[in-house]
Design a protein around this motif. Structure first.
Motif, mmCIF file in Angstrom:
data_model
loop_
_atom_site.group_PDB
_atom_site.id
_atom_site.type_symbol
_atom_site.label_atom_id
_atom_site.label_comp_id
_atom_site.label_asym_id
_atom_site.label_seq_id
_atom_site.Cartn_x
_atom_site.Cartn_y
_atom_site.Cartn_z
ATOM 1 N N LEU A 342 10.551 -9.343 0.237
ATOM 2 C CA LEU A 342 10.812 -10.737 -0.123
ATOM 3 C C LEU A 342 12.063 -11.256 0.569
ATOM 4 N N LEU A 343 13.051 -10.389 0.707
ATOM 5 C CA LEU A 343 14.319 -10.818 1.296
ATOM 6 C C LEU A 343 14.239 -10.971 2.813
ATOM 7 N N ARG A 344 13.164 -10.489 3.408
ATOM 8 C CA ARG A 344 13.027 -10.548 4.863
ATOM 9 C C ARG A 344 12.170 -11.717 5.344
ATOM 10 N N TYR A 345 11.551 -12.440 4.395
ATOM 11 C CA TYR A 345 10.638 -13.513 4.788
ATOM 12 C C TYR A 345 11.123 -14.856 4.248
ATOM 13 N N PRO A 346 10.731 -15.967 4.914
ATOM 14 C CA PRO A 346 11.167 -17.297 4.453
ATOM 15 C C PRO A 346 10.533 -17.645 3.118
ATOM 16 N N PRO A 347 11.196 -18.493 2.332
ATOM 17 C CA PRO A 347 10.701 -18.848 0.991
ATOM 18 C C PRO A 347 9.266 -19.362 0.942
ATOM 19 N N PRO A 348 8.782 -20.132 1.950
ATOM 20 C CA PRO A 348 7.410 -20.666 1.819
ATOM 21 C C PRO A 348 6.309 -19.655 2.130
ATOM 22 N N GLU A 349 6.653 -18.463 2.630
ATOM 23 C CA GLU A 349 5.639 -17.485 3.035
ATOM 24 C C GLU A 349 4.782 -17.057 1.846
ATOM 25 N N ALA A 350 3.469 -17.015 2.054
ATOM 26 C CA ALA A 350 2.553 -16.589 0.988
ATOM 27 C C ALA A 350 2.580 -15.072 0.844
ATOM 28 N N LEU A 351 2.504 -14.602 -0.383
ATOM 29 C CA LEU A 351 2.530 -13.156 -0.615
ATOM 30 C C LEU A 351 1.333 -12.459 0.015
ATOM 31 N N GLY A 352 0.199 -13.158 0.089
ATOM 32 C CA GLY A 352 -0.987 -12.568 0.689
ATOM 33 C C GLY A 352 -0.790 -12.183 2.142
ATOM 34 N N ASN A 353 0.178 -12.804 2.812
ATOM 35 C CA ASN A 353 0.439 -12.506 4.228
ATOM 36 C C ASN A 353 1.331 -11.288 4.419
ATOM 37 N N ILE A 354 2.021 -10.862 3.372
ATOM 38 C CA ILE A 354 2.988 -9.765 3.527
ATOM 39 C C ILE A 354 2.694 -8.599 2.575
ATOM 40 N N VAL A 355 1.572 -8.656 1.872
ATOM 41 C CA VAL A 355 1.269 -7.638 0.872
ATOM 42 C C VAL A 355 1.038 -6.283 1.536
ATOM 43 N N ASP A 356 1.543 -5.242 0.920
ATOM 44 C CA ASP A 356 1.368 -3.875 1.403
ATOM 45 C C ASP A 356 0.083 -3.320 0.797
ATOM 46 N N THR A 357 -0.912 -3.100 1.656
ATOM 47 C CA THR A 357 -2.203 -2.581 1.189
ATOM 48 C C THR A 357 -2.369 -1.098 1.490
ATOM 49 N N ASP A 358 -1.344 -0.489 2.126
ATOM 50 C CA ASP A 358 -1.456 0.920 2.510
ATOM 51 C C ASP A 358 -1.124 1.873 1.377
ATOM 52 N N LEU A 359 -0.369 1.393 0.388
ATOM 53 C CA LEU A 359 0.039 2.252 -0.706
ATOM 54 C C LEU A 359 -1.012 2.192 -1.814
ATOM 55 N N ASP A 360 -1.703 3.288 -2.010
ATOM 56 C CA ASP A 360 -2.778 3.319 -3.000
ATOM 57 C C ASP A 360 -2.217 3.286 -4.423
ATOM 58 N N PRO A 361 -2.883 2.570 -5.316
ATOM 59 C CA PRO A 361 -2.488 2.622 -6.736
ATOM 60 C C PRO A 361 -2.918 3.955 -7.336
#
Length: 427
Positions: A342-361
């Motif tokens: 969150l601290l590396r991206y601009p405030p308007p950026e959508a979470l869907g664009n930066i979500v980490d999908t590699d870490l399995d739940p």
């Protein structure tokens, strides 16, 4: 929020409408509740009493008041609609403090309180700051001129005439209000059973819940069982759901079910769900209310959510991204966004664009040892927990795992730093 006054007089608030965040009217303000902290400390204003439809009066904590102005009061979050009951060192400002006789500290005579100002401090807490008083008997040579004169004085410029001294347990609570919950819990643990119950009963529900979570199981059961059933349910509602579930599991079946019935349905639902899991599974130790947002939410919105004061550092370290519904169990789990991202991206950026999908739940049926290995392997503070339908049902934090892996009596074991140096061994 910046337009809200930081000092308000209670009499001017009486009868004001109180609204929830959606604009629905909750009721009218009828009183305010202050906590007597003993000695020369000004009382802390901890909440308001609101008369809801049906003439029932309920308590709304000051922490849930987001706006106070001349025409209305707005609160946020869920409001407990149980009937207000005064406890411990609490004082009703209108019912008990108005019309109280005080002695003016300058030696000029006595006066009667007609109004009380409460003021918001920098840390967000509210305290009694000033008194609006009317002079009574005067020791001044200008007695005839000054009698019935009204004036505003600071709280410490009046000696409370008929106020009773705090009870011993009340005095202990007042003098140790700044202790962290874990340190207060250690102090309680060192007390005799009778003394422990006396002191615990003086704590406000939220504070007692935080302290209970830091106590050994036997102490938790003893204290909760000493409370009347309504208050015990209120305290359980203030606890984290996983801690409440663990405590209820220690109680007899009949007592457990009665407490669950008395809790607010939404709070009880989370606790019941946790209690359905087998012991030593991820589901049995998870937190069912992590930070959950949809993929279209922005970085700015995510940062606002993790700033919430009630979040632990571990829960605030990650945002779990899911399809609606966002209450657990959610729609499809998409991934996680860590706070560093969150601290590396601009405030308007959508979470869907930066979500980490590699870490399995992790599965809600996974063994706690597997959860511990994943947290350690990937250096995580929290981990998503999903059910067999790939829906998020909660999150396991590193403190959840530590609580489970440490020996049962770890809270009772001696520290290198003795608590007796902080609070006194005998309380």
């Amino acid at each position: 929020m910046s337009t809200n006054p930081t000092r308000v007089f209670v009499a001017r608030l009486l009868g004001l409408d109180v609204f929830d965040p959606l604009g629905d009217r909750l009721g009218r303000l009828r009183d305010a509740v202050a906590l007597d902290r003993g000695g020369a400390k000004p009382p802390q204003v901890v909440g308001i009493v609101v008369e809801v439809p049906g003439k029932k009066r309920v308590f709304v904590p000051m922490t849930r008041i987001t706006s106070i102005n001349a025409s209305q009061i707005i609160c946020t979050g869920l409001v407990n609609l149980r009937r207000f009951e005064q406890r411990g060192a609490e004082m009703l400002m209108v019912a008990e403090m108005f019309d109280r006789r005080v002695i003016l500290a300058d030696g000029s005579g006595d006066a009667t309180i007609e109004d009380i100002a409460m003021e918001k401090s920098r840390n967000g807490d509210w305290y009694v700051s000033q008194l609006f008083v009317r002079r009574g008997h005067s020791n001044s040579p200008l007695r005839s001129l000054r009698r019935n004169e009204t004036l505003i004085i600071d709280w410490n410029e009046a000696q409370q005439g008929a106020r009773n001294e705090p009870q011993a347990a009340t005095a202990f609570v007042a003098s140790h209000e700044d202790l962290k919950a874990a340190d207060f819990a250690e102090a309680l643990h060192e007390m005799t059973g009778k003394r422990r119950i006396e002191v615990a009963s003086e704590l406000q529900d939220q504070r007692l819940a935080a302290v209970l979570q830091e106590l050994p199981d036997d102490d938790q059961v003893q204290i909760l069982s000493s409370l009347d059933i309504e208050r015990a349910a209120d305290v359980l509602e203030e606890m984290d759901p996983d801690d409440a579930a663990d405590l209820l599991a220690e109680l007899p079946e009949e007592q457990k079910e009665e407490l669950l019935q008395r809790m607010e349905p939404e709070e009880a639902k989370d606790v019941r769900r946790l209690m359905e899991y087998e012991e030593n599974t991820a589901g049995s130790i998870m937190t069912p209310v992590p930070v959950i947002l949809p993929p279209e939410a922005t970085v700015a919105q995510a940062l606002a959510h993790v700033r919430r004061e009630e979040l632990t550092p571990a829960l605030a370290s990650a945002i779990f991204v899911c399809r609606p519904p966002l209450e657990t169990p959610t729609g499809r789990y998409l991934g996680v966004v860590h706070i560093q991202q969150l601290l590396r991206y601009p405030p308007p950026e959508a979470l869907g664009n930066i979500v980490d999908t590699d870490l399995d739940p992790v599965s809600d049926q996974a063994d706690v040892s597997e959860v511990a290995r994943m947290l350690a392997t990937y250096n995580l503070n929290s981990l998503a927990v999903v059910n067999e339908d790939d829906r998020l049902v909660g999150a396991v934090t590193v403190d959840d795992v530590l609580d489970h892996l440490l020996p049962d009596d770890w809270r009772a074991q001696d520290d290198d730093v003795s608590l007796s140096r902080k609070v006194g061994r005998n309380g």
